[in-house]
Design a protein around this motif. Structure first.
Motif, PDB file in Angstrom:
ATOM      1  N   VAL A 190      -2.709  -4.867   7.557  1.00  0.00           N
ATOM      2  CA  VAL A 190      -3.822  -3.933   7.391  1.00  0.00           C
ATOM      3  C   VAL A 190      -4.860  -4.128   8.500  1.00  0.00           C
ATOM      4  O   VAL A 190      -5.382  -3.147   9.061  1.00  0.00           O
ATOM      5  CB  VAL A 190      -4.458  -4.094   5.997  1.00  0.00           C
ATOM      6  N   GLN A 191      -5.145  -5.353   8.830  1.00  0.00           N
ATOM      7  CA  GLN A 191      -6.122  -5.604   9.892  1.00  0.00           C
ATOM      8  C   GLN A 191      -5.593  -5.141  11.253  1.00  0.00           C
ATOM      9  O   GLN A 191      -6.358  -4.667  12.101  1.00  0.00           O
ATOM     10  CB  GLN A 191      -6.483  -7.101   9.932  1.00  0.00           C
ATOM     11  N   ASP A 192      -4.281  -5.243  11.443  1.00  0.00           N
ATOM     12  CA  ASP A 192      -3.685  -4.737  12.682  1.00  0.00           C
ATOM     13  C   ASP A 192      -3.787  -3.204  12.735  1.00  0.00           C
ATOM     14  O   ASP A 192      -4.057  -2.624  13.801  1.00  0.00           O
ATOM     15  CB  ASP A 192      -2.230  -5.184  12.773  1.00  0.00           C
ATOM     16  N   ILE A 193      -3.567  -2.568  11.605  1.00  0.00           N
ATOM     17  CA  ILE A 193      -3.740  -1.112  11.539  1.00  0.00           C
ATOM     18  C   ILE A 193      -5.187  -0.746  11.876  1.00  0.00           C
ATOM     19  O   ILE A 193      -5.445   0.204  12.629  1.00  0.00           O
ATOM     20  CB  ILE A 193      -3.363  -0.588  10.129  1.00  0.00           C
ATOM     21  N   ARG A 194      -6.101  -1.515  11.332  1.00  0.00           N
ATOM     22  CA  ARG A 194      -7.526  -1.244  11.588  1.00  0.00           C
ATOM     23  C   ARG A 194      -7.840  -1.331  13.075  1.00  0.00           C
ATOM     24  O   ARG A 194      -8.604  -0.517  13.619  1.00  0.00           O
ATOM     25  CB  ARG A 194      -8.361  -2.235  10.789  1.00  0.00           C
ATOM     26  N   VAL A 212       5.144   0.990   8.455  1.00  0.00           N
ATOM     27  CA  VAL A 212       5.225  -0.264   7.708  1.00  0.00           C
ATOM     28  C   VAL A 212       6.096  -0.064   6.476  1.00  0.00           C
ATOM     29  O   VAL A 212       5.968   0.942   5.770  1.00  0.00           O
ATOM     30  CB  VAL A 212       3.816  -0.774   7.319  1.00  0.00           C
ATOM     31  N   GLY A 213       7.024  -1.005   6.259  1.00  0.00           N
ATOM     32  CA  GLY A 213       7.930  -0.866   5.130  1.00  0.00           C
ATOM     33  C   GLY A 213       8.471  -2.195   4.644  1.00  0.00           C
ATOM     34  O   GLY A 213       8.278  -3.238   5.282  1.00  0.00           O
ATOM     35  N   THR A 214       9.149  -2.139   3.523  1.00  0.00           N
ATOM     36  CA  THR A 214       9.840  -3.312   2.988  1.00  0.00           C
ATOM     37  C   THR A 214      11.105  -3.561   3.804  1.00  0.00           C
ATOM     38  O   THR A 214      11.763  -2.614   4.241  1.00  0.00           O
ATOM     39  CB  THR A 214      10.180  -3.091   1.505  1.00  0.00           C
ATOM     40  N   ARG A 215      11.446  -4.820   4.013  1.00  0.00           N
ATOM     41  CA  ARG A 215      12.557  -5.176   4.878  1.00  0.00           C
ATOM     42  C   ARG A 215      13.893  -5.044   4.145  1.00  0.00           C
ATOM     43  O   ARG A 215      14.447  -5.993   3.590  1.00  0.00           O
ATOM     44  CB  ARG A 215      12.387  -6.597   5.419  1.00  0.00           C
ATOM     45  N   TYR A 216      14.418  -3.817   4.141  1.00  0.00           N
ATOM     46  CA  TYR A 216      15.797  -3.574   3.714  1.00  0.00           C
ATOM     47  C   TYR A 216      16.238  -2.253   4.325  1.00  0.00           C
ATOM     48  O   TYR A 216      15.484  -1.616   5.083  1.00  0.00           O
ATOM     49  CB  TYR A 216      15.951  -3.621   2.195  1.00  0.00           C
ATOM     50  N   THR A 217      17.442  -1.808   4.030  1.00  0.00           N
ATOM     51  CA  THR A 217      18.076  -0.743   4.805  1.00  0.00           C
ATOM     52  C   THR A 217      17.308   0.570   4.793  1.00  0.00           C
ATOM     53  O   THR A 217      17.139   1.210   5.846  1.00  0.00           O
ATOM     54  CB  THR A 217      19.507  -0.501   4.295  1.00  0.00           C
ATOM     55  N   PHE A 218      16.854   1.029   3.627  1.00  0.00           N
ATOM     56  CA  PHE A 218      16.234   2.347   3.557  1.00  0.00           C
ATOM     57  C   PHE A 218      15.003   2.477   4.456  1.00  0.00           C
ATOM     58  O   PHE A 218      14.918   3.412   5.259  1.00  0.00           O
ATOM     59  CB  PHE A 218      15.884   2.705   2.109  1.00  0.00           C
ATOM     60  N   ALA A 246      -7.702   0.501   1.466  1.00  0.00           N
ATOM     61  CA  ALA A 246      -8.968   1.077   0.998  1.00  0.00           C
ATOM     62  C   ALA A 246     -10.127   0.129   1.266  1.00  0.00           C
ATOM     63  O   ALA A 246     -11.203   0.546   1.716  1.00  0.00           O
ATOM     64  CB  ALA A 246      -8.870   1.406  -0.489  1.00  0.00           C
ATOM     65  N   GLU A 247      -9.917  -1.162   1.004  1.00  0.00           N
ATOM     66  CA  GLU A 247     -10.969  -2.151   1.249  1.00  0.00           C
ATOM     67  C   GLU A 247     -11.335  -2.215   2.733  1.00  0.00           C
ATOM     68  O   GLU A 247     -12.498  -2.485   3.079  1.00  0.00           O
ATOM     69  CB  GLU A 247     -10.501  -3.523   0.772  1.00  0.00           C
ATOM     70  N   ALA A 248     -10.357  -1.946   3.605  1.00  0.00           N
ATOM     71  CA  ALA A 248     -10.608  -1.969   5.047  1.00  0.00           C
ATOM     72  C   ALA A 248     -11.181  -0.653   5.560  1.00  0.00           C
ATOM     73  O   ALA A 248     -11.429  -0.519   6.768  1.00  0.00           O
ATOM     74  CB  ALA A 248      -9.313  -2.299   5.787  1.00  0.00           C
ATOM     75  N   GLY A 249     -11.381   0.310   4.669  1.00  0.00           N
ATOM     76  CA  GLY A 249     -11.959   1.588   5.064  1.00  0.00           C
ATOM     77  C   GLY A 249     -11.013   2.498   5.805  1.00  0.00           C
ATOM     78  O   GLY A 249     -11.454   3.382   6.555  1.00  0.00           O
ATOM     79  N   LEU A 250      -9.695   2.331   5.599  1.00  0.00           N
ATOM     80  CA  LEU A 250      -8.712   3.104   6.358  1.00  0.00           C
ATOM     81  C   LEU A 250      -8.351   4.433   5.711  1.00  0.00           C
ATOM     82  O   LEU A 250      -7.908   5.356   6.400  1.00  0.00           O
ATOM     83  CB  LEU A 250      -7.429   2.284   6.536  1.00  0.00           C
ATOM     84  N   THR A 251      -8.506   4.539   4.408  1.00  0.00           N
ATOM     85  CA  THR A 251      -7.953   5.696   3.705  1.00  0.00           C
ATOM     86  C   THR A 251      -8.764   6.969   3.909  1.00  0.00           C
ATOM     87  O   THR A 251      -8.263   8.069   3.666  1.00  0.00           O
ATOM     88  CB  THR A 251      -7.844   5.393   2.201  1.00  0.00           C
ATOM     89  N   ALA A 252      -9.996   6.860   4.363  1.00  0.00           N
ATOM     90  CA  ALA A 252     -10.830   8.057   4.507  1.00  0.00           C
ATOM     91  C   ALA A 252     -10.440   8.897   5.711  1.00  0.00           C
ATOM     92  O   ALA A 252     -10.414  10.134   5.635  1.00  0.00           O
ATOM     93  CB  ALA A 252     -12.300   7.655   4.595  1.00  0.00           C
ATOM     94  N   ASP A 253     -10.122   8.256   6.834  1.00  0.00           N
ATOM     95  CA  ASP A 253      -9.913   8.990   8.080  1.00  0.00           C
ATOM     96  C   ASP A 253      -8.482   8.943   8.603  1.00  0.00           C
ATOM     97  O   ASP A 253      -8.196   9.526   9.642  1.00  0.00           O
ATOM     98  CB  ASP A 253     -10.846   8.442   9.163  1.00  0.00           C
ATOM     99  N   THR A 254      -7.589   8.254   7.908  1.00  0.00           N
ATOM    100  CA  THR A 254      -6.207   8.111   8.355  1.00  0.00           C
ATOM    101  C   THR A 254      -5.283   8.833   7.393  1.00  0.00           C
ATOM    102  O   THR A 254      -5.459   8.744   6.178  1.00  0.00           O
ATOM    103  CB  THR A 254      -5.806   6.622   8.426  1.00  0.00           C
ATOM    104  N   THR A 255      -4.296   9.542   7.917  1.00  0.00           N
ATOM    105  CA  THR A 255      -3.290  10.180   7.074  1.00  0.00           C
ATOM    106  C   THR A 255      -2.261   9.145   6.646  1.00  0.00           C
ATOM    107  O   THR A 255      -1.689   8.447   7.487  1.00  0.00           O
ATOM    108  CB  THR A 255      -2.587  11.317   7.832  1.00  0.00           C
ATOM    109  N   PHE A 256      -2.027   9.045   5.350  1.00  0.00           N
ATOM    110  CA  PHE A 256      -0.989   8.174   4.806  1.00  0.00           C
ATOM    111  C   PHE A 256       0.149   9.047   4.296  1.00  0.00           C
ATOM    112  O   PHE A 256      -0.079  10.001   3.550  1.00  0.00           O
ATOM    113  CB  PHE A 256      -1.540   7.302   3.678  1.00  0.00           C
ATOM    114  N   ALA A 257       1.363   8.729   4.719  1.00  0.00           N
ATOM    115  CA  ALA A 257       2.518   9.529   4.347  1.00  0.00           C
ATOM    116  C   ALA A 257       3.683   8.612   3.995  1.00  0.00           C
ATOM    117  O   ALA A 257       3.773   7.481   4.479  1.00  0.00           O
ATOM    118  CB  ALA A 257       2.911  10.465   5.482  1.00  0.00           C
TER     119      ALA A 257
END
Length: 381
Positions: A182-186, A138-144, A210-221
């Motif tokens: 976020v809900q799709d990630i969940r 997931v990212g912002t919509r531009y070139t990088f 964090a509110e969706a409970g994703l940060t505990a068990d998912t690697t964010f990079a």
């Protein structure tokens, strides 16, 4: 005269202000050491407001009306892309002060930040230590973000990983739009969320995760979550997050300790450094030293001098690759700690040659001499 191109308002201003401060600090240090050929360097800056069109118009005004000798700055790729044609038409030099996606060359640009082989290759190798991992991008919509995702998707496929989704949001994305992702990630339950969301939206995205409970068990990079973004988030929100960059404030070199002390003495003891600020500081020092040696700010003359120069930057000794006008830099991976600083968990053993076109693109390239061996859990350089 140096024309600085940074935003003091707008979605990315909280990062660009640190770049401007670091550019200012470098010029103050240069002036304290006698300036350029005995002349004081004058810095001129106007608020670019995170607007590519304004970046271009300010570049024109700085060169045509205020008679700047060269330009330093830019953060987002679309701002650099707006300024490069201005510099080329006027035969001027732009020292670009940020990492980017590569796949570009201009004889009028010194590319000061990392390209994919200097950040994303190390991170992909770390994340893909076992096959079969599932990624959500997931990212912002531009070139990088788009180009970084393209490179990562190739590397994931090489290690038989799986991309579950690739989503993009506008710079001014609403919280509701982010929550839909976020809900799709969940629902999809990836092993890794690779985030290249920039600006103020990064904090909102992490809060929703964090509110969706994703940060505990998912690697964010990420390649874009620096100390500046972490500082804009609620305490400990990004703890455990991984970022690949050539610099973290925690880098243990004498040059970095001096840089941090000088920056905080000048701009406030609570101020945090980040890779974009360090890039701005280093490319300012390196470029103006070359201007002094050349006796000119003409792009060809500056590049010629840079081919024989090094600079002991806070990240480590850097130098120009005359083949492509990018710099040899020091890739690292950091993990966010509770205090908002990064613990460095891996770093290169030597500065890595820039490969802006990613000619050597496989993860296995890291096993050879170029790029060099990675040192896990290194304590310093």
């Amino acid at each position: 005269m140096v024309g600085a191109l940074y935003s003091e308002t707008g979605a990315t201003a909280f990062v660009e202000r640190t770049q401007l401060n670091a550019t200012r600090l470098a010029i103050e240090e240069i002036n304290a050491s006698g300036g350029v050929d005995g002349r004081e360097v004058v810095l001129v800056s106007h608020d670019a407001q995170s607007d590519p069109a304004r970046f271009a118009s300010l570049a024109e005004a700085l060169l045509d009306e205020e008679r700047a000798d060269l330009l330093i700055g830019c953060y987002m790729t679309n701002t650099r892309q707006a300024v490069v044609p201005v510099a080329e038409r006027r035969g001027a030099l732009l020292a670009y002060a940020a990492c980017y996606e590569g796949f570009e060359y201009s004889p009028n640009v010194i590319y000061g930040g990392a390209v994919p082989n200097q950040h994303i290759l190390m991170l992909a190798r770390h994340l893909m230590n076992e096959p079969g991992k599932r990624f959500y991008l997931v990212g912002t919509r531009y070139t990088f973000p788009i180009e970084s995702h393209r490179v990562l998707l190739t590397l994931i496929a090489e290690r038989k990983g799986h991309a579950l989704a690739e989503r993009y949001v506008p710079l001014d994305v609403t919280r509701r739009e982010l929550d839909q992702i976020v809900q799709d990630i969940r629902r999809k339950k990836p092993d890794v969320v690779f985030c290249t969301v920039v600006g103020r939206a990064a904090s909102a995205f992490y809060e929703l995760c964090a509110e969706a409970g994703l940060t505990a068990d998912t690697t964010f990079a990420s390649l874009t979550i620096t100390e500046a973004e972490v500082a804009a988030m609620p305490p400990r929100l990004a703890e455990g997050h991984l970022t690949a960059a050539t610099y973290f404030q925690s880098v243990d070199t004498p040059e970095n300790r001096r840089f941090v002390r000088a920056y905080q003495a000048r701009f406030g003891v609570r101020e945090r450094l980040n890779a974009m600020a360090e890039t701005a500081y280093a490319v300012t020092h390196l470029t103006l030293a070359a201007v002094a040696r050349a006796g000119s700010a003409a792009p060809e003359a500056v590049r010629r001098e840079l081919a024989d120069m090094t600079f002991r930057a806070p990240q480590g000794e850097i130098r120009l690759d005359p083949e492509n006008s990018h710099l040899y830099l020091w890739p690292r991976i950091g993990r966010v700690q509770a205090d908002g600083q990064f613990q460095i968990i891996a770093e290169a053993a030597a500065p890595v040659k820039p490969d802006p076109y990613l000619i050597n693109h496989t993860l296995e390239d890291w096993d050879g001499a170029t790029p060099p061996e990675v040192l896990p859990l290194a304590s310093g350089l």
